[in-house]
Every structure is written in C-alpha cells, then in structure tokens.
Design a protein around this motif. Structure first.
Motif, short mmCIF file in Angstrom:
data_model
loop_
_atom_site.label_atom_id
_atom_site.label_comp_id
_atom_site.label_asym_id
_atom_site.label_seq_id
_atom_site.Cartn_x
_atom_site.Cartn_y
_atom_site.Cartn_z
N VAL A 38 -7.83 10.18 9.70
CA VAL A 38 -8.58 9.97 8.45
C VAL A 38 -8.13 10.97 7.39
O VAL A 38 -7.94 10.60 6.23
N LEU A 39 -7.94 12.23 7.77
CA LEU A 39 -7.47 13.24 6.82
C LEU A 39 -6.08 12.89 6.27
O LEU A 39 -5.83 13.04 5.07
N ILE A 40 -5.20 12.43 7.13
CA ILE A 40 -3.87 12.02 6.68
C ILE A 40 -3.99 10.85 5.71
O ILE A 40 -3.33 10.83 4.66
N THR A 41 -4.85 9.90 6.02
CA THR A 41 -5.04 8.73 5.16
C THR A 41 -5.64 9.14 3.81
O THR A 41 -5.17 8.69 2.76
N VAL A 42 -6.65 9.98 3.83
CA VAL A 42 -7.29 10.42 2.60
C VAL A 42 -6.31 11.24 1.75
O VAL A 42 -6.22 11.06 0.54
#
Length: 149
Positions: free
Chosen positions: A96-100
């Motif tokens: 999720v952090l990579i995506t955000v």
C-alpha cells in the motif's frame, strides 16, 4: 511438484526482484531529491516496475496464504502467528505504501517533490519488508536471512 510448491518457489525468488527494484528506486529518488535533479521518464518507469513487481509478489503471496499449512495452526504459537497474521499484514501495508507513493508522485508537478515522495514512501515500505524478513528468521527456525545461514 504441486501448485503450492511452485508458488512458494516463485514467491521466494520474486522477492529478490522486488527488493532490488525497491532499493534502486529509493537510491534514484534520494539522488533526485537531495541533488535537486529532474524527474525523468526513466525514473517513472523504474517506479512503475517496482510497483508492478510488488503487486505481483502480493498476489502470489495471497494465493499462498490460502494454500499454506503455516496459516492453519494456532495463533498462540509464534510460528503460526507470524505466517497467519504478521507477515501478511506487514506486506500488505508495504505494498500500500509503494502504491500510495507512486500515486502521489504522479500528482505532484515539482520534480524534487516527486523524488521526495518516492524516497519516503518506498523507503518506509523497504524498512517494513526488511523488518518482516528479520521477524521471519526469528519466528521460523527453518528460515535464514536471505537464504544465508
């Protein structure tokens, strides 16, 4: 070899691709942020490849989660708790952090700010992933750090 064995091998090998891409993306982002460099098409592609590789790893991991005997044991035991709850939760947060981070960088106009967003979000994701690897070695005696005894 059955489906579980094939997916486990794929998941185990693919992690190196994810880690290498993540480290290279972070290094490039830090160089761009601290060196006040422009954001190039190469930077964008590297970040997208990192994002895609992380999502592939997550999808393989999700299938493994439902096939693995390690998620069937009692959560009172550290080994089963790690594989049943901790590993999947940490990895989902990391992806999720990579995506955000990738999404935020696309919306920012300033090149240095794009690099900063990537460096921060991808960096936190890498710290979580590395932390989870150390937790795995601690909780699962059959595992070693990056395959090194």
């Amino acid at each position: 070899m059955n489906l579980y064995g094939i997916l486990k091998s794929a998941h185990s090998g693919w992690r190196y691709i994810v880690l290498i891409l993540l480290v290279v993306a972070i290094i490039q982002a830090l160089a761009g942020w601290l060196g006040k460099k422009g954001y190039t098409e190469g930077n964008r592609k590297l970040n997208v490849f990192t994002l895609i590789s992380a999502h592939i790893q997550l999808l393989i991991g999700l299938v493994l989660y439902f096939l693995s005997p390690m998620t069937k044991g009692p959560t009172s035991e550290p080994l089963f708790r790690y594989w049943k709850m901790e590993h999947i939760a940490i990895m989902i947060v990391a992806v999720v952090l990579i995506t955000v981070g990738n999404s935020k960088s696309k919306k920012i106009k300033d090149a240095v700010a794009k690099h900063k967003a990537i460096a921060i979000f991808f960096g936190i994701a890498l710290i979580l992933i590395i932390g989870s690897i150390f937790m795995m070695v601690k909780n699962d005696p059959s595992r070693t750090l990056f395959g090194i005894s």
